[in-house]
Design an enzyme around this catalytic site. Structure first.
Site, mmCIF file in Angstrom:
data_model
loop_
_atom_site.group_PDB
_atom_site.id
_atom_site.type_symbol
_atom_site.label_atom_id
_atom_site.label_comp_id
_atom_site.label_asym_id
_atom_site.label_seq_id
_atom_site.Cartn_x
_atom_site.Cartn_y
_atom_site.Cartn_z
ATOM 1 N N CYS A 67 -0.137 -9.418 -8.511
ATOM 2 C CA CYS A 67 1.245 -9.309 -8.975
ATOM 3 C C CYS A 67 1.337 -9.351 -10.502
ATOM 4 C CB CYS A 67 2.119 -10.369 -8.312
ATOM 5 S SG CYS A 67 3.887 -9.915 -8.366
ATOM 6 N N HIS A 127 1.882 -9.328 -2.847
ATOM 7 C CA HIS A 127 1.422 -10.690 -2.558
ATOM 8 C C HIS A 127 0.874 -10.763 -1.133
ATOM 9 C CE1 HIS A 127 2.628 -13.088 -6.051
ATOM 10 N NE2 HIS A 127 3.724 -12.357 -6.112
ATOM 11 N N GLU A 166 -1.313 -12.536 -0.034
ATOM 12 C CA GLU A 166 -1.697 -13.919 0.282
ATOM 13 C C GLU A 166 -0.535 -14.768 0.796
ATOM 14 O OE1 GLU A 166 0.055 -14.403 -3.812
ATOM 15 O OE2 GLU A 166 -0.980 -12.847 -2.661
#
Length: 295
Positions: A141, A231, A233
Site C-alpha cells: 500500500c 492489503h 494481509e
C-alpha cells in the site's frame, strides 16, 4: 515449517491456535537454515499488523526467522512503548546485517506529500539498505507507492473519495508470483491515492501483474522487489474496524464495497488469494533466489 518469533510477543498466542509457530529458543536447537525476514512496520496499529503478516508467513513449508523494524526518527502513540522496546529494532541495529526477504507495510498518510512525512529521510535510508542487503522486498500500500516514487519517480494521484472494499483484479502478465491463481484475484484496498498505469509503463523494469478499473494497478514487480497496492494481509474485520473508526472521526465515508453481505455479515473472500501471493513470494522471489550463506 513454522514461523519463528519470541514466545512473549502477542502474536504467538494467537497464531498457535491455527498455525505452526515456534519460539526462538526451540528453533535454535534445530539444524535448519531459516529464512531471515525483516518486517518494517509503519502502521500505527503495529500489533494487529504483526498478527496479520505473521499469520500469512506462517502458512508456508519454510522455516522463517522474523525481525521487526520501526522508525527511529518518529515514534507513534498507538503501540505501547514496552512492546516497541522489547520486540523492535531500528535501522542502526540491522545496518550491518543481510536478510533473505523483507516486508514494508503501509501507513495511513496518503494525503501527505512524501516529503511532508516526518520520517521520510529515514524511510529513504531504509529503502537503500533493503535494495543492497535483501534478496527481495514486498512493499504494501503506502509503502509500495512511496517506494515506487523513490525508486522510479512515479507520483501518486489522490482520489476524491477513499477507495475501500474488496475488488476483483485481472491478471495482465503471467508470473511465478501468481502460480496456482484463479483468473480473477480478490484483494482488499483501503487508500486515498493511486498510481497511473501510463506513468508505470514508462519504466521497462516494472511489470504490472494485477489491475482493475476501480483500483488501477494493484500488483507490480521489478527484477528484485514486489509492490502491492492493496492489503491482502487484512483480517476479516479490518475494513469494518477502519470504517467504524472513520465514522467516529466524523468523516464522510462510504461502506467498503463488496464487503458486507445483505445481513451485514462480512464476506471473507480474499484469504486464499492472499495466502497464495505470500507463499509464492516466499518460494520464488526469496527462497529460490537467496544464497544459503546470505553474508
Amino acid at each position: 515449517m513454522p514461523v519463528i518469533i519470541p514466545k512473549e510477543i502477542p502474536a504467538f498466542k494467537e497464531l498457535e491456535k491455527s498455525v505452526f509457530v515456534m519460539d526462538t529458543q526451540r528453533a535454535n536447537t534445530q539444524d535448519i537454515r531459516a529464512l531471515k525476514i525483516l518486517i518494517f512496520n509503519l502502521m500505527p496499529t503495529k500489533i494487529q499488523t504483526e498478527n496479520q503478516l505473521l499469520s500469512l508467513l506462517a502458512n508456508s513449508p519454510l522455516q522463517i526467522d522474523i525481525s521487526l523494524l520501526s522508525t527511529q526518527s518518529y515514534v507513534g502513540k498507538n503501540t505501547p512503548a514496552l512492546h516497541l522496546d522489547k520486540f523492535y529494532k531500528g535501522i542502526d541495529d540491522v545496518k550491518d546485517k543481510k536478510f533473505d526477504g523483507a516486508i514494508v507495510t503501509g501507513a495511513p498518510i496518503e494525503l501527505l506529500s512524501y516529503e511532508e512525512v516526518k520520517y521520510w529521510n529515514e524511510f529513504k535510508t531504509v529503502l537503500d539498505f533493503l535494495r543492497k542487503n535483501v534478496t527481495s522486498t514486498m512493499y504494501i500500500c503506502w509503502g509500495a507507492m512511496a517506494a515506487l516514487y523513490y525508486f522510479y519517480g512515479i507520483r501518486k494521484k489522490v482520489f476524491k473519495d477513499k477507495l475501500s472494499g474488496i475488488y476483483k483484479h485481472k491478471i495482465l502478465h503471467s508470473d511465478l508470483l501468481l502460480t496456482n491463481s484463479n483468473d480473477e484475484i480478490l484483494m482488499p484496498h483501503s487508500r486515498y491515492a493511486r498510481l497511473k498505469e501510463k506513468d508505470i509503463a514508462k519504466h521497462k523494469d516494472l511489470k504490472i501483474l494485477l489491475s482493475s478499473k476501480k483500483t488501477g494497478a494493484a500488483l507490480l514487480k521489478d527484477e528484485k522487489d514486489v509492490f502491492v497496492l492493496g492489503h491482502p494481509e487484512y483480517f476479516k474485520d479490518t475494513l469494518k474496524l477502519e470504517y467504524e473508526r472513520d465514522l467516529s472521526l466524523g468523516l464522510k465515508i462510504k461502506k467498503p464495497c463488496n464487503y458486507f453481505k445483505k445481513n451485514s455479515k462480512i464476506s471473507y473472500s480474499w484469504r486464499c488469494d492472499a495466502n497464495n501471493i505470500f507463499a509464492n513470494w516466499l518460494n520464488y522471489s526469496v527462497y529460490q533466489a537467496t544464497p544459503y550463506d546470505i553474508e
